[in-house]
Motif scaffolding. Structure first.
Motif, mmCIF file in Angstrom:
data_model
loop_
_atom_site.group_PDB
_atom_site.id
_atom_site.type_symbol
_atom_site.label_atom_id
_atom_site.label_comp_id
_atom_site.label_asym_id
_atom_site.label_seq_id
_atom_site.Cartn_x
_atom_site.Cartn_y
_atom_site.Cartn_z
ATOM 1 N N VAL A 87 0.761 -1.466 -0.298
ATOM 2 C CA VAL A 87 0.115 0.347 0.155
ATOM 3 C C VAL A 87 0.811 1.092 -0.513
ATOM 4 O O VAL A 87 1.669 1.119 1.359
ATOM 5 C CB VAL A 87 -1.217 0.068 1.205
ATOM 6 C CG1 VAL A 87 -1.618 0.991 1.293
ATOM 7 C CG2 VAL A 87 -1.370 -1.066 1.333
ATOM 8 N N GLN A 88 0.843 2.246 -1.188
ATOM 9 C CA GLN A 88 1.698 3.160 -1.348
ATOM 10 C C GLN A 88 1.031 4.227 -0.260
ATOM 11 O O GLN A 88 0.579 5.542 -1.100
ATOM 12 C CB GLN A 88 1.075 3.954 -2.298
ATOM 13 C CG GLN A 88 1.685 3.089 -3.525
ATOM 14 C CD GLN A 88 3.537 3.133 -3.751
ATOM 15 O OE1 GLN A 88 4.266 3.793 -3.799
ATOM 16 N NE2 GLN A 88 3.540 1.815 -3.678
ATOM 17 N N ASP A 89 1.591 4.283 0.828
ATOM 18 C CA ASP A 89 0.563 5.196 1.901
ATOM 19 C C ASP A 89 1.464 6.197 2.826
ATOM 20 O O ASP A 89 1.466 6.203 4.400
ATOM 21 C CB ASP A 89 -0.180 4.242 3.289
ATOM 22 C CG ASP A 89 0.705 3.160 3.538
ATOM 23 O OD1 ASP A 89 1.918 2.813 3.666
ATOM 24 O OD2 ASP A 89 0.197 2.795 5.028
ATOM 25 N N GLY A 90 2.699 6.113 2.166
ATOM 26 C CA GLY A 90 3.498 7.335 2.615
ATOM 27 C C GLY A 90 5.216 6.789 3.223
ATOM 28 O O GLY A 90 5.321 5.585 3.150
ATOM 29 N N THR A 91 5.319 7.436 3.250
ATOM 30 C CA THR A 91 7.463 7.426 3.459
ATOM 31 C C THR A 91 7.564 6.374 4.411
ATOM 32 O O THR A 91 8.856 5.577 4.792
ATOM 33 C CB THR A 91 8.376 8.442 2.976
ATOM 34 O OG1 THR A 91 7.852 9.155 3.656
ATOM 35 C CG2 THR A 91 8.275 8.587 1.265
ATOM 36 N N GLY A 92 6.641 6.758 5.479
ATOM 37 C CA GLY A 92 7.313 5.955 7.047
ATOM 38 C C GLY A 92 6.447 4.918 7.071
ATOM 39 O O GLY A 92 7.806 3.919 7.925
ATOM 40 N N ARG A 93 5.937 4.155 6.772
ATOM 41 C CA ARG A 93 5.287 3.055 6.242
ATOM 42 C C ARG A 93 6.565 2.475 6.153
ATOM 43 O O ARG A 93 6.995 0.852 6.246
ATOM 44 C CB ARG A 93 4.376 2.580 6.272
ATOM 45 C CG ARG A 93 3.338 3.058 7.120
ATOM 46 C CD ARG A 93 2.834 1.967 8.226
ATOM 47 N NE ARG A 93 1.733 2.458 9.390
ATOM 48 C CZ ARG A 93 2.031 2.423 10.050
ATOM 49 N NH1 ARG A 93 3.318 3.572 10.335
ATOM 50 N NH2 ARG A 93 1.256 3.218 11.315
ATOM 51 N N VAL A 94 7.179 3.070 5.324
ATOM 52 C CA VAL A 94 7.801 2.178 3.942
ATOM 53 C C VAL A 94 8.897 1.833 5.388
ATOM 54 O O VAL A 94 9.914 0.236 5.210
ATOM 55 C CB VAL A 94 8.622 3.032 2.818
ATOM 56 C CG1 VAL A 94 10.143 2.487 2.514
ATOM 57 C CG2 VAL A 94 7.431 3.478 2.076
ATOM 58 N N VAL A 95 9.832 2.621 5.578
ATOM 59 C CA VAL A 95 10.845 2.601 6.754
ATOM 60 C C VAL A 95 10.958 1.264 7.709
ATOM 61 O O VAL A 95 11.956 0.351 7.977
ATOM 62 C CB VAL A 95 10.910 3.668 7.537
ATOM 63 C CG1 VAL A 95 12.728 3.576 8.226
ATOM 64 C CG2 VAL A 95 11.672 4.574 6.361
ATOM 65 N N GLU A 193 1.287 8.286 13.167
ATOM 66 C CA GLU A 193 -0.393 9.352 12.720
ATOM 67 C C GLU A 193 -0.571 9.825 11.439
ATOM 68 O O GLU A 193 0.773 10.266 10.812
ATOM 69 C CB GLU A 193 -0.867 10.144 13.709
ATOM 70 C CG GLU A 193 -0.914 8.636 15.219
ATOM 71 C CD GLU A 193 -1.594 9.640 16.616
ATOM 72 O OE1 GLU A 193 -2.209 10.681 15.575
ATOM 73 O OE2 GLU A 193 -1.415 9.357 17.573
ATOM 74 N N LYS A 194 -1.288 9.930 10.860
ATOM 75 C CA LYS A 194 -1.475 9.987 9.103
ATOM 76 C C LYS A 194 -1.039 11.720 9.161
ATOM 77 O O LYS A 194 -1.895 12.309 10.241
ATOM 78 C CB LYS A 194 -2.589 9.865 8.290
ATOM 79 C CG LYS A 194 -3.241 8.473 8.127
ATOM 80 C CD LYS A 194 -3.974 8.220 7.138
ATOM 81 C CE LYS A 194 -3.341 6.577 7.091
ATOM 82 N NZ LYS A 194 -5.002 6.353 5.708
ATOM 83 N N SER A 195 -0.386 12.055 8.720
ATOM 84 C CA SER A 195 -0.835 13.847 8.508
ATOM 85 C C SER A 195 -1.823 14.266 7.431
ATOM 86 O O SER A 195 -2.273 13.845 7.753
ATOM 87 C CB SER A 195 0.900 14.171 7.743
ATOM 88 O OG SER A 195 0.088 13.563 6.637
ATOM 89 N N PRO A 196 -1.846 15.336 7.130
ATOM 90 C CA PRO A 196 -2.716 16.296 7.163
ATOM 91 C C PRO A 196 -3.206 15.765 5.780
ATOM 92 O O PRO A 196 -4.268 15.469 4.609
ATOM 93 C CB PRO A 196 -2.404 17.488 6.744
ATOM 94 C CG PRO A 196 -1.150 17.676 7.805
ATOM 95 C CD PRO A 196 -0.810 16.042 7.673
ATOM 96 N N ARG A 197 -2.146 15.491 4.797
ATOM 97 C CA ARG A 197 -1.840 14.774 3.727
ATOM 98 C C ARG A 197 -2.018 13.190 3.332
ATOM 99 O O ARG A 197 -2.637 12.788 2.572
ATOM 100 C CB ARG A 197 -0.413 14.869 2.928
ATOM 101 C CG ARG A 197 -0.005 16.035 2.078
ATOM 102 C CD ARG A 197 0.943 16.443 0.868
ATOM 103 N NE ARG A 197 2.203 15.474 1.865
ATOM 104 C CZ ARG A 197 3.115 15.330 1.154
ATOM 105 N NH1 ARG A 197 3.671 15.777 -0.267
ATOM 106 N NH2 ARG A 197 4.258 14.353 1.604
ATOM 107 N N GLY A 198 -3.383 12.600 4.632
ATOM 108 C CA GLY A 198 -3.129 10.822 4.764
ATOM 109 C C GLY A 198 -2.086 9.860 3.852
ATOM 110 O O GLY A 198 -2.737 9.574 4.075
#
Length: 241
Positions: A87-95, A193-198
């Motif tokens: 799921v492409q849900d941001g760079t934080g989860r990738v790490v 937690e999710k940023s304003p950009r989701g």
């Protein structure tokens, strides 16, 4: 071998790069050729020259292109393993995907579409007594497109803000997208937690790391730097000799 010397790197190559339009219909953006070689190959070669031998490449969009090219890394003199970002849900989860790969060791983290002067990798491969390193360019004009890095008189990071809006505090130091971390970063990516950009943003975890009282050193990159974000940048890079 000091625990501040880095031999592992995590390269983020999962995104499609929609701004590249038809160039990425069959390729992940980090596999687009610049001066005859995929962007990712330039990064791997630069890191290998700095003593990095173990790579984890995070793949997603057209993962097979990356895997077919790099294989197990042996033909490039390194070892390569892969993790898939489903799921492409941001760079934080990738790490988070790098946790097992890193284990107890420090690692360099680079976006797969950032080209820097390879001489810089040597500096990023030595953490010294820091918990993290954040690379920057002095580029006030770019701040609105990326992250502003705030530093103290020792050039340690005090804050990091994504795309500051007009009127918000800013800094002339632009987040250059190449980092080094000890495994302590995972304490902070786990709490995101999710940023304003989701999205789960890596930058939020780095800010939390710095503001927890741990040392995040900032390094100004020398030489050329390019975020290969769109066809115009690509055309410019390929026009240079």
């Amino acid at each position: 071998m000091s625990s501040s010397t880095i031999h592992k790197a995590v390269l983020l190559a999962a995104g499609k790069g929609t701004r590249m339009r038809e160039l990425t219909s069959e390729l992940p953006k980090p596999m687009i050729p610049v001066r005859g070689q995929p962007i990712l190959r330039h990064i791997v070669d630069g890191l290998r020259a700095a003593g990095v031998t173990h790579f984890q490449i995070v793949v997603g969009w057209h993962a097979e292109v990356v895997k077919d090219y790099f294989g197990d890394g042996s033909k490039f003199g390194v070892t390569v393993e892969y993790a898939t970002q489903v799921v492409q849900d941001g760079t934080g989860r990738v790490v988070e995907l790098a946790k097992d790969f890193a284990g107890a060791d420090p690692f360099i983290l680079s976006y797969g579409d950032i080209l820097i002067d390879p001489a810089n990798y040597q500096r990023l491969a030595d953490l010294g007594d820091a918990e993290g390193l954040v690379s920057v360019k002095h580029n006030p004009g770019e701040i609105a497109k990326g992250g502003a890095v705030f530093v103290n008189e020792r050039f340690e990071m005090t804050d990091l803000r994504e795309k500051p809006k007009p009127g918000e505090p800013t800094s002339p130091w632009y987040n250059a997208g190449v980092y080094a971390f000890r495994p302590s970063i995972f304490e902070f990516t786990a709490k995101l937690e999710k940023s304003p950009r989701g999205e789960y943003e890596l930058t939020d975890a780095i800010r939390a790391l710095a503001q927890s009282g741990r040392k995040v050193q900032v390094i100004e990159l020398s030489g050329d730097w390019a975020d290969v974000r769109d066809p115009e940048v690509l055309a410019q890079l390929n026009a240079e000799t």
